[in-house]
Design an enzyme around this catalytic site. Structure first.
Site, short mmCIF file in Angstrom:
data_model
loop_
_atom_site.label_atom_id
_atom_site.label_comp_id
_atom_site.label_asym_id
_atom_site.label_seq_id
_atom_site.Cartn_x
_atom_site.Cartn_y
_atom_site.Cartn_z
N ASP A 9 1.07 -1.05 0.05
CA ASP A 9 0.02 -0.01 0.01
C ASP A 9 1.06 1.19 -0.05
O ASP A 9 2.07 1.19 0.34
CB ASP A 9 -0.80 -0.13 1.26
N ASP A 11 -0.01 5.11 0.67
CA ASP A 11 -0.30 6.31 1.92
C ASP A 11 -0.42 5.23 3.02
O ASP A 11 -1.04 4.57 3.37
CB ASP A 11 -1.76 6.81 1.75
#
Ligand code: B16
Ligand code: MG
Length: 212
Positions: A9, A11
């Protein structure tokens, strides 16, 4: 080795752009005169920009046409992009960088799976523009997390099956997306907040030991 690829991922996992999301949503909320705090912001992690706006407007009494919602989301994104534009390779933690390099040395394929349509811009800003073997993001999917589409696309672009990949996530929507796609997930956080992961890390560099 148990896995052939790792899908990160963006952020909140590779970089701390989650703080900029918070500041930009907060500025929009203030302009609209509606309450917004870090607690509400936590609900926005991993989900799409439009869905985030719906949560921001929840209980505000403001009802918007789809066109107005689009304009508000664009307004938030413009503020967010101004903050992103000030990022540089110095904003990539040294420990995150060395972790990525060590994983590559171990022969793992590395990908990004993010809901963000700003993924390419962020990777470029922090000096990772051409680092990953594959990138799947909000600009190439139809369904954002918790739908597994972005992780399935990242795995496909790596040429691997979901069971051969480990997803690294920091948000409930991402942990759910990984499970829905048949991926093991290492969550950054704890089981109370992020149920359903295969393992838990305090921070990204712990991944090296987790994989041993
Ligand atoms: P954008 P991730 C997600 O990225 C963020 O966590 C989430 O807060 C944001 O709304 C979403 O990207 C869309 O971002 O507005 O830049 O397209 O955690 O999946 O890397
Ligand atoms: Mg995240």
């Amino acid at each position: 080795m148990r896995y052939k690829g790792i899908i990160f991922d963006l952020d909140g996992v590779l970089c701390s752009t989650d703080e900029y999301h918070y500041l930009a949503w907060k500025a929009l909320a203030e302009r609209l005169g509606i309450p917004f705090d870090r607690e509400k912001n936590r609900r926005l992690r991993g989900i799409s920009r439009q869905e985030s706006l719906n949560i921001l407007l929840e209980g505000s009494g403001i009802s918007c046409t789809e066109e107005r919602k689009k304009a508000l989301a664009e307004e938030k994104n413009a503020m967010y992009r101004q903050m992103l534009a000030r990022m540089s390779p110095a904003d990539l933690s040294r420990r995150v960088k060395t972790t990525l390099e060590e994983l590559r040395k171990r022969g793992l394929k590395l990908a990004v799976g993010s809901s963000s349509k700003n993924t390419a811009f962020i990777l470029e800003r922090v000096g990772l523009g051409s680092f990953f073997d594959a990138v799947a993001d909000g600009s190439c999917i139809r369904h954002a997390k918790p739908d597994p589409e972005v992780f399935l696309m990242a795995a496909d672009r790596l040429g691997l099956a979901p069971r051969e990949c480990l997803v690294v996530e920091d948000a409930p929507a991402g942990v759910q997306a990984a499970a829905a796609g048949g991926f093991d997930c290492a969550a950054i956080g704890d089981a109370g907040e992020l149920p359903g992961a295969a393992g838990y890390l305090k921070e990204l560099p712990d991944l090296l030991q987790y994989l041993e």
